[in-house]
Design a protein around this motif. Sequence first.
Motif, short mmCIF file in Angstrom:
data_model
loop_
_atom_site.label_atom_id
_atom_site.label_comp_id
_atom_site.label_asym_id
_atom_site.label_seq_id
_atom_site.Cartn_x
_atom_site.Cartn_y
_atom_site.Cartn_z
N ALA A 196 10.03 -7.13 -0.94
CA ALA A 196 9.48 -7.88 -2.09
C ALA A 196 8.70 -9.04 -1.48
N LYS A 224 6.10 0.34 11.38
CA LYS A 224 7.38 -0.11 10.79
C LYS A 224 8.58 0.37 11.61
N SER A 267 0.81 -1.23 0.00
CA SER A 267 0.00 0.00 0.00
C SER A 267 0.84 1.28 0.00
N THR A 268 2.04 1.23 0.56
CA THR A 268 2.82 2.47 0.70
C THR A 268 3.08 3.17 -0.63
N ARG A 282 1.50 -11.13 -6.09
CA ARG A 282 0.69 -12.17 -5.47
C ARG A 282 0.05 -12.96 -6.60
N ASP A 302 7.77 -8.17 -7.12
CA ASP A 302 7.05 -9.38 -6.68
C ASP A 302 5.58 -9.22 -7.03
#
Length: 249
Positions: free
Chosen positions: A155, A206, A50-51, A81, A79
């Motif tokens: 990633a 984070k 999302s960042t 999904r 990367d």
Amino acid sequence: MQGDDGASTVISIYRDLESLSLAAAALFVESARKAIAVRGRFSVALSGGSTPRRTYELLGAPANLERVDWSRTHVFWGDERCVPPEDPRSNARMARAAFLDRAPIPEGRIHPILCNESPEAEAERYDGLLRSFFGPGPPRFDLVFLGLGDNGHTASLFPYDGALHEREKLAVVVRLPDQGMTRITLTLPALNHAAKIVFLVEGAAKAQMLKAALHGPRDPERIPVQLIQPLDGETIWLADEAAASKLER
Ligand code: 6PG
């Protein structure tokens, strides 16, 4: 910090996600213009999550659209999904919606990872695509955007995963049973020859991991992001105040 092998690391801290994203978009434009001026093309690997969304939206704004020669831009992903292309979890879908659908990039130059059907075959295809694009020798992206997971992944290089040890293949399948997810990730040989790696890190969640990654002991199995060290390239960390709140200044 400048290493004697041409590697350097810079950490820039921003008040909020908006100012971080403006900086990231500016870095993208600058990298593109420089690469195209010098080599006639710009290769970038995009991050998911999302960042980077706001950064991508800014790249899709007219001010930036007109500053990049999109006809000479080649887009890859770090990367993906293994979900259908229209699935909200798709990294390619997010980037297309945010800016790629508005950028005049010739379709043959956007290279999504399409691993919903057969992940192993797609990892092999993507490996071959990178090898044919970059030619002999290691792939040297002009720019790689990466994120940081609160568990230290980047990633889809996750803690204690076999993908961390891949030194030949450029893309491999990663299975995450606890997420019920299969992914494909670029590997260290694909990432660590980049000319510039830019991490986008936002939010207090984070902060602990960013401190551990940058200032803690080296423990790359537990903190895979520590494995990202371009051999002859620049690493730039863009963090907002919240994510950087535990860093020694
Ligand atoms: C992905 C990303 C992943 C991401 C981090 C941070 O496909 O999810 O590539 O590495 O960058 O998980 O994600 P956020 O930006 O959503 O915090």
